[in-house]
Design a protein around this motif. Structure first.
Motif, mmCIF file in Angstrom:
data_model
loop_
_atom_site.group_PDB
_atom_site.id
_atom_site.type_symbol
_atom_site.label_atom_id
_atom_site.label_comp_id
_atom_site.label_asym_id
_atom_site.label_seq_id
_atom_site.Cartn_x
_atom_site.Cartn_y
_atom_site.Cartn_z
ATOM 1 N N ASP A 5 -1.334 -62.605 -21.528
ATOM 2 C CA ASP A 5 -0.612 -63.278 -20.441
ATOM 3 C C ASP A 5 0.788 -62.703 -20.321
ATOM 4 O OD1 ASP A 5 -2.786 -64.895 -20.080
ATOM 5 O OD2 ASP A 5 -1.965 -66.562 -21.249
ATOM 6 N N LEU A 6 1.405 -62.460 -21.486
ATOM 7 C CA LEU A 6 2.757 -61.940 -21.511
ATOM 8 C C LEU A 6 2.792 -60.504 -20.981
ATOM 9 C CD1 LEU A 6 5.513 -62.872 -22.330
ATOM 10 C CD2 LEU A 6 5.112 -61.986 -24.614
ATOM 11 N N GLU A 7 1.782 -59.733 -21.351
ATOM 12 C CA GLU A 7 1.695 -58.360 -20.826
ATOM 13 C C GLU A 7 1.590 -58.375 -19.307
ATOM 14 O OE1 GLU A 7 -1.304 -55.850 -22.751
ATOM 15 O OE2 GLU A 7 -0.504 -56.561 -24.668
ATOM 16 N N ARG A 8 0.791 -59.310 -18.794
ATOM 17 C CA ARG A 8 0.645 -59.389 -17.330
ATOM 18 C C ARG A 8 1.952 -59.826 -16.683
ATOM 19 N NH1 ARG A 8 -4.397 -61.930 -18.644
ATOM 20 N NH2 ARG A 8 -5.997 -60.313 -18.703
ATOM 21 N N ALA A 9 2.662 -60.740 -17.342
ATOM 22 C CA ALA A 9 3.964 -61.172 -16.814
ATOM 23 C C ALA A 9 4.925 -59.977 -16.771
ATOM 24 C CB ALA A 9 4.542 -62.287 -17.683
ATOM 25 N N MET A 10 4.938 -59.184 -17.859
ATOM 26 C CA MET A 10 5.793 -58.002 -17.917
ATOM 27 C C MET A 10 5.411 -56.998 -16.833
ATOM 28 S SD MET A 10 8.116 -57.995 -20.253
ATOM 29 C CE MET A 10 8.370 -56.251 -20.480
ATOM 30 N N ASP A 11 4.096 -56.773 -16.684
ATOM 31 C CA ASP A 11 3.641 -55.842 -15.639
ATOM 32 C C ASP A 11 4.120 -56.309 -14.270
ATOM 33 O OD1 ASP A 11 2.380 -54.367 -17.537
ATOM 34 O OD2 ASP A 11 0.339 -55.008 -17.036
ATOM 35 N N SER A 12 4.033 -57.611 -14.029
ATOM 36 C CA SER A 12 4.451 -58.137 -12.720
ATOM 37 C C SER A 12 5.937 -57.907 -12.488
ATOM 38 C CB SER A 12 4.174 -59.643 -12.619
ATOM 39 O OG SER A 12 2.805 -59.901 -12.778
ATOM 40 N N VAL A 13 6.750 -58.124 -13.534
ATOM 41 C CA VAL A 13 8.190 -58.022 -13.335
ATOM 42 C C VAL A 13 8.601 -56.547 -13.179
ATOM 43 C CG1 VAL A 13 9.073 -57.974 -15.718
ATOM 44 C CG2 VAL A 13 10.359 -59.163 -13.977
ATOM 45 N N TRP A 59 1.952 -66.343 -15.037
ATOM 46 C CA TRP A 59 1.654 -65.689 -16.320
ATOM 47 C C TRP A 59 2.658 -66.086 -17.384
ATOM 48 C CZ3 TRP A 59 -3.018 -64.464 -16.467
ATOM 49 C CH2 TRP A 59 -3.670 -63.765 -15.435
ATOM 50 N N THR A 60 3.926 -66.220 -16.995
ATOM 51 C CA THR A 60 4.949 -66.568 -17.980
ATOM 52 C C THR A 60 4.725 -67.982 -18.514
ATOM 53 O OG1 THR A 60 6.519 -65.152 -16.832
ATOM 54 C CG2 THR A 60 7.445 -66.717 -18.387
ATOM 55 N N LEU A 61 4.373 -68.897 -17.625
ATOM 56 C CA LEU A 61 4.133 -70.269 -18.070
ATOM 57 C C LEU A 61 2.889 -70.346 -18.949
ATOM 58 C CD1 LEU A 61 5.142 -72.124 -14.794
ATOM 59 C CD2 LEU A 61 6.393 -72.090 -16.979
ATOM 60 N N ARG A 62 1.852 -69.601 -18.589
ATOM 61 C CA ARG A 62 0.662 -69.552 -19.450
ATOM 62 C C ARG A 62 1.019 -69.010 -20.824
ATOM 63 N NH1 ARG A 62 -5.063 -68.024 -16.977
ATOM 64 N NH2 ARG A 62 -5.277 -67.596 -19.193
ATOM 65 N N ALA A 63 1.836 -67.910 -20.818
ATOM 66 C CA ALA A 63 2.239 -67.308 -22.089
ATOM 67 C C ALA A 63 3.054 -68.307 -22.908
ATOM 68 C CB ALA A 63 3.046 -66.031 -21.845
ATOM 69 N N ALA A 64 3.925 -69.072 -22.217
ATOM 70 C CA ALA A 64 4.778 -70.035 -22.909
ATOM 71 C C ALA A 64 3.941 -71.072 -23.655
ATOM 72 C CB ALA A 64 5.713 -70.713 -21.912
ATOM 73 N N GLY A 65 2.768 -71.371 -23.114
ATOM 74 C CA GLY A 65 1.876 -72.337 -23.755
ATOM 75 C C GLY A 65 1.210 -71.777 -25.004
ATOM 76 N N ARG A 66 1.358 -70.466 -25.198
ATOM 77 C CA ARG A 66 0.616 -69.844 -26.307
ATOM 78 C C ARG A 66 1.470 -69.197 -27.384
ATOM 79 N NH1 ARG A 66 -4.822 -67.632 -23.383
ATOM 80 N NH2 ARG A 66 -4.951 -69.384 -21.948
ATOM 81 N N LEU A 76 12.972 -63.099 -20.304
ATOM 82 C CA LEU A 76 12.030 -62.602 -19.309
ATOM 83 C C LEU A 76 12.260 -63.295 -17.959
ATOM 84 C CD1 LEU A 76 9.721 -60.583 -19.238
ATOM 85 C CD2 LEU A 76 8.149 -62.419 -19.830
ATOM 86 N N VAL A 77 12.532 -64.604 -18.031
ATOM 87 C CA VAL A 77 12.777 -65.370 -16.804
ATOM 88 C C VAL A 77 14.063 -64.884 -16.127
ATOM 89 C CG1 VAL A 77 13.281 -67.680 -15.903
ATOM 90 C CG2 VAL A 77 11.513 -67.373 -17.648
ATOM 91 N N HIS A 78 15.092 -64.612 -16.945
ATOM 92 C CA HIS A 78 16.346 -64.070 -16.396
ATOM 93 C C HIS A 78 16.115 -62.720 -15.740
ATOM 94 C CE1 HIS A 78 19.429 -66.506 -18.939
ATOM 95 N NE2 HIS A 78 18.457 -67.257 -18.491
ATOM 96 N N LEU A 79 15.287 -61.898 -16.395
ATOM 97 C CA LEU A 79 14.997 -60.562 -15.885
ATOM 98 C C LEU A 79 14.396 -60.650 -14.480
ATOM 99 C CD1 LEU A 79 14.997 -57.586 -16.820
ATOM 100 C CD2 LEU A 79 12.646 -57.924 -17.602
ATOM 101 N N ALA A 80 13.449 -61.566 -14.321
ATOM 102 C CA ALA A 80 12.797 -61.723 -13.017
ATOM 103 C C ALA A 80 13.797 -62.200 -11.972
ATOM 104 C CB ALA A 80 11.633 -62.695 -13.127
ATOM 105 N N ARG A 81 14.712 -63.097 -12.393
ATOM 106 C CA ARG A 81 15.676 -63.629 -11.436
ATOM 107 C C ARG A 81 16.635 -62.525 -10.977
ATOM 108 N NH1 ARG A 81 18.118 -68.580 -13.846
ATOM 109 N NH2 ARG A 81 19.560 -67.068 -14.694
ATOM 110 N N SER A 82 17.097 -61.702 -11.933
ATOM 111 C CA SER A 82 17.998 -60.610 -11.567
ATOM 112 C C SER A 82 17.292 -59.609 -10.649
ATOM 113 C CB SER A 82 18.502 -59.883 -12.809
ATOM 114 O OG SER A 82 19.222 -60.776 -13.629
ATOM 115 N N THR A 83 15.996 -59.449 -10.867
ATOM 116 C CA THR A 83 15.239 -58.501 -10.046
ATOM 117 C C THR A 83 15.115 -59.002 -8.617
ATOM 118 O OG1 THR A 83 14.008 -57.925 -12.031
ATOM 119 C CG2 THR A 83 13.095 -57.185 -9.936
ATOM 120 N N ALA B 110 4.973 -56.566 -25.814
ATOM 121 C CA ALA B 110 4.199 -56.476 -24.581
ATOM 122 C C ALA B 110 4.293 -55.084 -23.954
ATOM 123 C CB ALA B 110 4.671 -57.536 -23.586
ATOM 124 N N VAL B 111 5.193 -54.242 -24.494
ATOM 125 C CA VAL B 111 5.316 -52.880 -23.990
ATOM 126 C C VAL B 111 4.282 -52.023 -24.708
ATOM 127 C CG1 VAL B 111 6.819 -50.872 -23.816
ATOM 128 C CG2 VAL B 111 7.768 -53.165 -23.532
#
Lengths: 204, 204
Positions: A5-13, A59-66, A76-83, B110-111
């Motif tokens: 899930d985290l990998e997918r979140a990273m890929d998305s960002v 994906w990030t919320l799913r990852a957070a659950g795990r 990661l959330v900050h990274l997405a916001r800056s993007t 995740a990288v």
């Protein structure tokens, strides 16, 4: 621990970042070449970045659950916001063009004739590029233009594509009628690309 | 009418954009590879973007004193402001890394091992790259790494360079001891680049 899930979140960002940078390039092109066509493509890209943002959140919320320490995902959330801020900046620039304030003859005059141009072209049915690939058609060699992105017609994608946009197209990227190409290169190359697309007049 | 001031203002803003995009790339690298070295380079770039901003303002105001309709330059001013937002976003991301919140083992995990890396290396006196050019040393062929920027040591520039940063270095870009290289490529290439720089340990 393996966290797909985290990998997918990273890929998305990372994809959000690449699309945001493309949006900035297009927005600048819109200003420098006084092109509403390019400004419109920034709006199209923005819709895609928004979709990625939603996917990223899921994906990030799913990852957070795990993961063991969910708060560790804050970065990661900050990274997405800056993007998002970057694509917003691109949007602001292109809205200026569409409202007619950001571009102006005086700016276009400051762009040297020898500078690289950035153009949008749509592939016509039966055009040379309809039903081929970037590599097969040797677009770079034949026209001198580097295709920096391909936008598919709404909903039409090839099997391995998740999005309407192909941001870093390669030799195997398929080209079909109604696809929109964004390409950089010399002015003379832009002419040749238009002919290869089979358009009688520019999509701009 | 020929307006060289305006051309210089445009050149400055386009350079600001290129530097801001480089800053975003470096900031992402800082997060993905948990690299304070890359985060520090973002701070260095920010100083350069600020200097360009001042130069831009000066040229724009000079141009405003000469064009027929000074208010027509509003779009250009907006463009510079939106561009600053981009480098601010990069700064925010890298400050997160320096404060230790943006990067985290869980992100680094995740990288994928196969992904391209982004590294900073400093050329050592007497290293293979000291006193050569990017082309002469065939850095891309020899190491597999694409140098995306060169930072000169403070104040030292070649005759045709206005800045401490060379953002799109070419085959003729000179390399000297103490220069910092930012480069992208496979992990194995990063090793080879470090050796060519003659560093015994990474600048990171």
């Amino acid at each position: 621990p393996h966290t797909p899930d985290l990998e997918r979140a990273m890929d998305s960002v990372v994809l959000m970042k690449n699309m945001s940078e493309l949006a900035v390039d297009l927005a600048y092109g819109a200003v420098l070449f006084d092109s509403e066509a390019l400004a419109e493509e920034v709006l199209n890209l923005e819709a895609e970045v928004d979709a990625l943002q939603s996917r990223f959140e899921a994906w990030t919320l799913r990852a957070a659950g795990r993961v063991e320490d969910p708060v560790s995902l804050r970065g990661l959330v900050h990274l997405a916001r800056s993007t998002e801020v970057i694509s917003d900046a691109a949007l602001e620039i292109s809205e200026g063009v569409l409202r007619g304030i950001a571009s102006h003859p005086v700016i276009a005059e400051a762009v040297s004739e020898s500078d690289e141009v950035l153009v949008r072209e749509r592939i016509a049915a039966g055009g040379d590029l309809d039903g081929t690939t970037l590599g097969e058609a040797m677009v770079k060699t034949e026209t001198g233009m580097r295709v920096i992105a391909v936008r598919r017609a709404g909903g039409e994608r090839t099997a391995d594509e998740r999005d309407d946009w192909v941001v870093s197209p390669g030799p195997n990227t398929e080209l079909r009628a109604e696809n929109v190409l964004l390409a950089k290169g010399p002015r003379t190359g832009a002419e040749r690309l238009r002919e290869a697309c089979g358009e009688t007049s520019s999509a701009q």
